[in-house]
Scaffold this motif. Sequence first.
Motif, PDB file in Angstrom:
ATOM      1  N   ALA A  29      25.512  33.438  37.200  1.00  0.00           N
ATOM      2  CA  ALA A  29      26.210  33.229  35.926  1.00  0.00           C
ATOM      3  C   ALA A  29      25.600  32.062  35.152  1.00  0.00           C
ATOM      4  O   ALA A  29      25.408  32.138  33.940  1.00  0.00           O
ATOM      5  CB  ALA A  29      27.692  32.984  36.174  1.00  0.00           C
ATOM      6  N   ARG A  30      25.285  30.982  35.861  1.00  0.00           N
ATOM      7  CA  ARG A  30      24.674  29.823  35.190  1.00  0.00           C
ATOM      8  C   ARG A  30      23.303  30.178  34.632  1.00  0.00           C
ATOM      9  O   ARG A  30      22.920  29.724  33.553  1.00  0.00           O
ATOM     10  CB  ARG A  30      24.567  28.655  36.171  1.00  0.00           C
ATOM     11  CG  ARG A  30      25.876  27.919  36.391  1.00  0.00           C
ATOM     12  CD  ARG A  30      25.646  26.562  37.037  1.00  0.00           C
ATOM     13  NE  ARG A  30      25.037  26.696  38.357  1.00  0.00           N
ATOM     14  CZ  ARG A  30      25.730  26.767  39.491  1.00  0.00           C
ATOM     15  NH1 ARG A  30      27.047  26.733  39.457  1.00  0.00           N
ATOM     16  NH2 ARG A  30      25.110  26.876  40.649  1.00  0.00           N
ATOM     17  N   LYS A  31      22.552  30.981  35.396  1.00  0.00           N
ATOM     18  CA  LYS A  31      21.216  31.384  34.944  1.00  0.00           C
ATOM     19  C   LYS A  31      21.310  32.233  33.670  1.00  0.00           C
ATOM     20  O   LYS A  31      20.569  32.014  32.701  1.00  0.00           O
ATOM     21  CB  LYS A  31      20.517  32.167  36.050  1.00  0.00           C
ATOM     22  CG  LYS A  31      19.069  32.528  35.727  1.00  0.00           C
ATOM     23  CD  LYS A  31      18.477  33.443  36.787  1.00  0.00           C
ATOM     24  CE  LYS A  31      18.363  32.730  38.117  1.00  0.00           C
ATOM     25  NZ  LYS A  31      17.687  33.586  39.134  1.00  0.00           N
ATOM     26  N   GLU A  32      22.233  33.196  33.673  1.00  0.00           N
ATOM     27  CA  GLU A  32      22.414  34.046  32.491  1.00  0.00           C
ATOM     28  C   GLU A  32      22.839  33.220  31.279  1.00  0.00           C
ATOM     29  O   GLU A  32      22.367  33.451  30.156  1.00  0.00           O
ATOM     30  CB  GLU A  32      23.452  35.123  32.791  1.00  0.00           C
ATOM     31  CG  GLU A  32      22.992  36.177  33.782  1.00  0.00           C
ATOM     32  CD  GLU A  32      24.084  37.168  34.104  1.00  0.00           C
ATOM     33  OE1 GLU A  32      25.222  36.978  33.601  1.00  0.00           O
ATOM     34  OE2 GLU A  32      23.817  38.126  34.852  1.00  0.00           O
ATOM     35  N   HIS A  33      23.735  32.271  31.509  1.00  0.00           N
ATOM     36  CA  HIS A  33      24.185  31.390  30.424  1.00  0.00           C
ATOM     37  C   HIS A  33      23.012  30.605  29.849  1.00  0.00           C
ATOM     38  O   HIS A  33      22.832  30.523  28.624  1.00  0.00           O
ATOM     39  CB  HIS A  33      25.262  30.436  30.953  1.00  0.00           C
ATOM     40  CG  HIS A  33      25.680  29.394  29.956  1.00  0.00           C
ATOM     41  ND1 HIS A  33      26.199  28.173  30.326  1.00  0.00           N
ATOM     42  CD2 HIS A  33      25.636  29.385  28.609  1.00  0.00           C
ATOM     43  CE1 HIS A  33      26.464  27.471  29.241  1.00  0.00           C
ATOM     44  NE2 HIS A  33      26.133  28.182  28.191  1.00  0.00           N
ATOM     45  N   PHE A  34      22.197  30.036  30.713  1.00  0.00           N
ATOM     46  CA  PHE A  34      21.084  29.206  30.256  1.00  0.00           C
ATOM     47  C   PHE A  34      20.058  30.037  29.483  1.00  0.00           C
ATOM     48  O   PHE A  34      19.522  29.598  28.460  1.00  0.00           O
ATOM     49  CB  PHE A  34      20.428  28.522  31.450  1.00  0.00           C
ATOM     50  CG  PHE A  34      19.455  27.436  31.055  1.00  0.00           C
ATOM     51  CD1 PHE A  34      19.872  26.346  30.321  1.00  0.00           C
ATOM     52  CD2 PHE A  34      18.120  27.516  31.429  1.00  0.00           C
ATOM     53  CE1 PHE A  34      18.987  25.349  29.950  1.00  0.00           C
ATOM     54  CE2 PHE A  34      17.221  26.521  31.058  1.00  0.00           C
ATOM     55  CZ  PHE A  34      17.659  25.436  30.322  1.00  0.00           C
ATOM     56  N   ILE A  35      19.803  31.268  29.954  1.00  0.00           N
ATOM     57  CA  ILE A  35      18.841  32.137  29.263  1.00  0.00           C
ATOM     58  C   ILE A  35      19.369  32.516  27.880  1.00  0.00           C
ATOM     59  O   ILE A  35      18.625  32.479  26.887  1.00  0.00           O
ATOM     60  CB  ILE A  35      18.565  33.395  30.111  1.00  0.00           C
ATOM     61  CG1 ILE A  35      17.761  33.021  31.365  1.00  0.00           C
ATOM     62  CG2 ILE A  35      17.797  34.436  29.297  1.00  0.00           C
ATOM     63  CD1 ILE A  35      17.583  34.152  32.345  1.00  0.00           C
ATOM     64  N   GLU A  36      20.656  32.859  27.791  1.00  0.00           N
ATOM     65  CA  GLU A  36      21.241  33.189  26.484  1.00  0.00           C
ATOM     66  C   GLU A  36      21.208  31.992  25.545  1.00  0.00           C
ATOM     67  O   GLU A  36      20.981  32.144  24.342  1.00  0.00           O
ATOM     68  CB  GLU A  36      22.682  33.677  26.675  1.00  0.00           C
ATOM     69  CG  GLU A  36      22.793  35.116  27.133  1.00  0.00           C
ATOM     70  CD  GLU A  36      24.199  35.652  26.966  1.00  0.00           C
ATOM     71  OE1 GLU A  36      24.800  35.461  25.894  1.00  0.00           O
ATOM     72  OE2 GLU A  36      24.707  36.242  27.927  1.00  0.00           O
ATOM     73  N   ARG A  37      21.435  30.808  26.088  1.00  0.00           N
ATOM     74  CA  ARG A  37      21.398  29.595  25.262  1.00  0.00           C
ATOM     75  C   ARG A  37      19.985  29.354  24.739  1.00  0.00           C
ATOM     76  O   ARG A  37      19.801  28.971  23.578  1.00  0.00           O
ATOM     77  CB  ARG A  37      21.880  28.402  26.081  1.00  0.00           C
ATOM     78  CG  ARG A  37      22.020  27.117  25.272  1.00  0.00           C
ATOM     79  CD  ARG A  37      22.710  26.044  26.085  1.00  0.00           C
ATOM     80  NE  ARG A  37      23.001  24.869  25.274  1.00  0.00           N
ATOM     81  CZ  ARG A  37      23.709  23.823  25.685  1.00  0.00           C
ATOM     82  NH1 ARG A  37      24.226  23.831  26.907  1.00  0.00           N
ATOM     83  NH2 ARG A  37      23.939  22.802  24.883  1.00  0.00           N
ATOM     84  N   ILE A  38      18.991  29.562  25.590  1.00  0.00           N
ATOM     85  CA  ILE A  38      17.596  29.396  25.158  1.00  0.00           C
ATOM     86  C   ILE A  38      17.258  30.403  24.067  1.00  0.00           C
ATOM     87  O   ILE A  38      16.645  30.045  23.038  1.00  0.00           O
ATOM     88  CB  ILE A  38      16.649  29.551  26.369  1.00  0.00           C
ATOM     89  CG1 ILE A  38      16.753  28.333  27.283  1.00  0.00           C
ATOM     90  CG2 ILE A  38      15.202  29.725  25.900  1.00  0.00           C
ATOM     91  CD1 ILE A  38      15.969  28.453  28.565  1.00  0.00           C
ATOM     92  N   GLU A  39      17.648  31.663  24.256  1.00  0.00           N
ATOM     93  CA  GLU A  39      17.336  32.686  23.261  1.00  0.00           C
ATOM     94  C   GLU A  39      18.016  32.395  21.926  1.00  0.00           C
ATOM     95  O   GLU A  39      17.416  32.581  20.865  1.00  0.00           O
ATOM     96  CB  GLU A  39      17.765  34.057  23.794  1.00  0.00           C
ATOM     97  CG  GLU A  39      16.900  34.552  24.948  1.00  0.00           C
ATOM     98  CD  GLU A  39      17.414  35.840  25.549  1.00  0.00           C
ATOM     99  OE1 GLU A  39      18.573  36.212  25.234  1.00  0.00           O
ATOM    100  OE2 GLU A  39      16.680  36.472  26.337  1.00  0.00           O
ATOM    101  N   ALA A  40      19.267  31.925  21.957  1.00  0.00           N
ATOM    102  CA  ALA A  40      19.974  31.578  20.720  1.00  0.00           C
ATOM    103  C   ALA A  40      19.300  30.397  20.024  1.00  0.00           C
ATOM    104  O   ALA A  40      19.187  30.363  18.793  1.00  0.00           O
ATOM    105  CB  ALA A  40      21.430  31.252  21.015  1.00  0.00           C
ATOM    106  N   THR A  41      18.813  29.418  20.804  1.00  0.00           N
ATOM    107  CA  THR A  41      18.109  28.268  20.227  1.00  0.00           C
ATOM    108  C   THR A  41      16.792  28.696  19.602  1.00  0.00           C
ATOM    109  O   THR A  41      16.418  28.231  18.515  1.00  0.00           O
ATOM    110  CB  THR A  41      17.860  27.204  21.307  1.00  0.00           C
ATOM    111  OG1 THR A  41      19.103  26.838  21.924  1.00  0.00           O
ATOM    112  CG2 THR A  41      17.225  25.959  20.712  1.00  0.00           C
ATOM    113  N   GLN A  42      16.063  29.586  20.278  1.00  0.00           N
ATOM    114  CA  GLN A  42      14.796  30.088  19.726  1.00  0.00           C
ATOM    115  C   GLN A  42      15.033  30.885  18.449  1.00  0.00           C
ATOM    116  O   GLN A  42      14.242  30.798  17.501  1.00  0.00           O
ATOM    117  CB  GLN A  42      14.084  30.944  20.766  1.00  0.00           C
ATOM    118  CG  GLN A  42      13.514  30.150  21.935  1.00  0.00           C
ATOM    119  CD  GLN A  42      12.856  31.043  22.965  1.00  0.00           C
ATOM    120  OE1 GLN A  42      13.095  32.250  23.012  1.00  0.00           O
ATOM    121  NE2 GLN A  42      12.030  30.448  23.819  1.00  0.00           N
TER     122      GLN A  42
END
Length: 740
Positions: free
Chosen positions: A615-628
Amino acid sequence: MEEGKAKKKRERTTGGEEEEEEEGEIFQRDDAMKKRKKKTRKSDDDFDDDDANAAAYSDIYGPNASATFHFLEEHRHRVHLQKLSDILASVACQSSGINCDYGRFTNKPLVKKIAVVLAPGLEHKMYVDTFGALHCKNMKRIFRNRIEGGKGGSQCVATKSMNPTAKGATHARSILYNGGWASGAETKKKREAKYKNDEAAQAYRLAKEQAKAAVKEEGEGEAEAGDDDNNGALKKTAKNGGKNNKTSTTTTNNERVTTETKLLQFLRDAPRKLSVKSATLTAEDMADMRYPLPTLIKKKEKAEVKEVLKLPEGGFVCTQPAGMGVANAEYPEIVAMDCEMVTIETGLALARCSVVDDCGTVIYDKLVLPPTPIVNYNTEFSGITKEQMRNVTTTLEDVQKELLELIPSECVIAGHSLENDLMMLKMCHPNVVDTVQMYPHKRGAPFRNALRFLTERYLRRKIQHEGTHDSVTDARATLELVYLKLIRGETFGNDISENFEDSESLFDHIAKENKTRGGGLENECEVLVFETITNSNNETIGVSGATETYKCVSDDDVTMKMQMSMREAPEDMSLLCFGYLRELEDVLEKHALKEKKKKNKKAKGGDDDDDDSTARKEHFIERIEATQNLDSRVARIWDELPANSLLLVATAVGDSATLRYKQEEKWSRNRKFSETEEVERKKQGLQNWTDEEQEALNKRWDATQFGVALCAIKPVLEEGEEKRPLVPAAAWTNSQKERV
């Protein structure tokens, strides 16, 4: 011809509902664009004037002059979020003499166009760290961290928000309403004019005048005698140990008319914008605020399985429908309740319960004997003394029985933090109005306004001062606050928006400047607002004064419209575009809510099927994609800006959603618990908020309140210089996701 146009219009409006909405939006947008183009159409004389202005600028600044901006070195570590409006005002309203004291412009009159991007969710520490270097490459290219030459400076600065748990719309209003353009005298005059012309305010003012006149007719001496009788009745009840309760009730019901009760009578009959029913808390709100609620369970009776309501354990009771059971007394639409507590060995216990009817007349007021000896009377906060409690024999069970006869389930109970009173009474009631929810704290939940603060601010009188507490006075104040809210409407008393409703926004000031300056197109500044509105996040920034406001379906739609507006605007036209991008904020909100539900499930003893690391990994990836995605959108807006245009990007705060839910968790774990709840918490191994958790929360607060502000002016390309291309966001491979 007019008939032909009307016929075409009728033809366009036929068809399915979806086509109507889509076409209506297109025609509305086309009409707005036509108005803008019509406004920008010029005569030959206007072109001659523009050529003269261009020649004058060329003579002063040179043919290829560029404007610049940077934050001063001494301010680059921290600027208050609301001060960012000074940058915008100093450019859009140059004739008003507003300056930006933390930044420096060169050739400022060359700046004609401003683009503002508000995108909450990226904290300053992450941007300047490795995270920003990897995922904000375009913004790093556009905005320089260090400016060489002179005294140095930067195009990146940390901004501090005083309300890091708030959502983006609140931060937008904070930026656009807190500038130095409106003086205190002007704001006061505007507020007075609004109050004078508002019908609801007139109704409240009339009720106060009628109450004063009615009391004056009856004589001030009688009013004072009424207060003495009321106090004497309570003391008499205390001396008789609650045995002479019938006499006490009769005395208080026949108390003489006071200013407060007469005012409440007029307020009850005044015209309202809201109904009492519409103001009652929903079941979800009551659950969030920890009201005592029955639970629905399945019960097997013979061969049938029925769903029945189960009350909380520990002696809880539930109010009955009118005319059924013990609830046979006549009842008003709404009553107000307030209770006082003392401390016993096991915690807090009920010591006094007071209820007033819809006119503020006391219909119930009893002192209550706790089940065990009193350790602390809490006189400073409860108003209860040892002498008052000396001969009291009324028990909690007696109070429950009498209240069930007095208040049916249809009657609305008003209170301030009423869940605490009902918890002490061990009573469940379905229809409640809570002034905590009606008058929310400016910092949002779980913060709450004190009743004495609300009374002093909105009712213009003091209660609970100099250590005096009285539950009847508090109940009347609560009822008056409820009536005031119903009369004045939904937005009244909402600190989150009320701070701005009487002020002048930056857009209002720009419009006023346009009128005072007059002249041609070059002297006017048009303001366009673009914001993403979705089903899950439909709160608008609600800032007045904009020329046009566009509600967009996505952040890409906001970006496209801002690009189109800048591209189609004439070169000499002054234009301010404000875009509110929500993707990053929504991603953080979604994951914070998911984490909250997960913790609540664990607390109730449920099984957690999700793997924490996954869950933490998915959250971090989504956060990175939203920032990009944010980085890419900022770059696209920058590329579409003409030379000498200013771009301001503000992220306001970091992960405000997680901070907000952490604050709520702290409040829920440190609140007052009933005896049954305490036993259950011990079984589950739950504990109050620890010092280690508070330290972690303080660190999260410090990090979240610092967003980042980026500001630069697009330079004029030199001869032979090519425009730098957009840096595309790198696609995520499976191996990269595994390494996260």
